[in-house]
Design an enzyme around this catalytic site. Sequence first.
Site, PDB file in Angstrom:
ATOM      1  CG  ASN A   1       0.258  -1.455  -3.478  1.00 30.41           C
ATOM      2  OD1 ASN A   1      -0.817  -1.077  -3.955  1.00 30.41           O
ATOM      3  ND2 ASN A   1       0.349  -1.891  -2.219  1.00 30.41           N
TER       4      ASN A   1
ATOM      5  CE1 TYR B   1      -3.157   8.137  -0.511  1.00 24.58           C
ATOM      6  CE2 TYR B   1      -4.773   9.288  -1.872  1.00 24.58           C
ATOM      7  CZ  TYR B   1      -4.115   8.124  -1.521  1.00 24.58           C
ATOM      8  OH  TYR B   1      -4.414   6.951  -2.177  1.00 24.58           O
TER       9      TYR B   1
ATOM     10  CB  VAL C   1       9.132   1.671   0.247  1.00 27.40           C
ATOM     11  CG1 VAL C   1       8.723   0.218   0.016  1.00 27.40           C
ATOM     12  CG2 VAL C   1       7.937   2.538   0.660  1.00 27.40           C
TER      13      VAL C   1
HETATM   14  C1  BGC Z   1      -7.919   6.803  -1.336  1.00 21.51           C
HETATM   15  C2  BGC Z   1      -9.238   6.311  -0.764  1.00 21.51           C
HETATM   16  C3  BGC Z   1     -10.402   6.937  -1.518  1.00 21.51           C
HETATM   17  C4  BGC Z   1     -10.234   6.832  -3.027  1.00 21.51           C
HETATM   18  C5  BGC Z   1     -11.308   7.591  -3.800  1.00 21.51           C
HETATM   19  C6  BGC Z   1      -7.920   6.565  -2.818  1.00 21.51           C
HETATM   20  O1  BGC Z   1      -6.697   6.943  -3.364  1.00 21.51           O
HETATM   21  O2  BGC Z   1      -6.840   6.126  -0.703  1.00 21.51           O
HETATM   22  O3  BGC Z   1      -9.301   6.610   0.622  1.00 21.51           O
HETATM   23  O4  BGC Z   1     -11.605   6.293  -1.147  1.00 21.51           O
HETATM   24  O5  BGC Z   1      -8.964   7.323  -3.400  1.00 21.51           O
HETATM   25  O6  BGC Z   1     -11.533   8.867  -3.287  1.00 21.51           O
END
Ligand code: BGC
Length: 270
Positions: free
Chosen positions: A95, A168, A69
């Site tokens: 997703n 992230y 993607v």
């Molecule tokens: C993450 C998980 C995590 C969850 C809560 C998600 O977005 O990918 O690894 O357990 O958030 O913290």
Amino acid sequence: MSSAEKPLAGQRALVTGANSGIGAGIARALAAAGAKVLINYISKPEVAESMVEEIRSTGGEAMAYRADVSQEDQVKAMFGAMFDAWGSIDILVNNAGLQRDAAFADMTLDQWNLVMNVNLTGQFLCTREAAREFLRRGVVPELSCAAGKVLCISSVHDIIPWAGHVNYATSKGGVLMFMKSVAQELAHQKIRVNGISPGAIKTPINRAAWETPEAEAELIELIPYERVGNVEDIAKAAVWLASDASDYVTGTTLYVDGGMTLYPGFREGG
Ligand code: BGC
């Protein structure tokens, strides 16, 4: 299922990262609700193909398509293949996502770029292709009140900062503002764009956080509802947001997290 229970009958959905975890749960639920589903994947083609077979065996329609993607040419080719097969698109579920965790001072540019490219740029590239088709085609009243629906799968970490996962959390914060800005821009053209922010859901991405009883007990400390979520919890929300039952909802994020975003430490503290 009766037609009343098939709120997505005749609609065509594309789900990215659909052969694993939350994406697989959403793809199955959209198919059960009557949609034709394109299962996008990047690895494990055999899993994607077996999902296609599974959906067909229950009377549904599906196709699998490999595309990264974050690559514009691959995304365009994927949408082209879907339009050739089914004529158009009604529902996009962004997703696909991944984690490459590192202590901040040790994080490499590759770790940063990969997470941004897949989690954020991937949503841009796919949403743009879907939006172009929704705008070209307009509303088809027999199918839906809207010209198209986009679901942006984010995370509770679009508002909860996350040490050790700065790439992230930043990508998900970006998804939140991306979703709202696109929703604002396209609402008058009858395109609905919403987000789902899952909390801790049992999938391969966070296996270490729930696979032993000790880890799961520690995780549950962060979840007021005192259970780890499953993919069906997210899939049910996705069907609702993709259907006309949520026709007046756009630019909103549904936190499906057992209360993880409620500052659970303050139950006793503060
Ligand atoms: C993450 C998980 C995590 C969850 C809560 C998600 O977005 O990918 O690894 O357990 O958030 O913290």
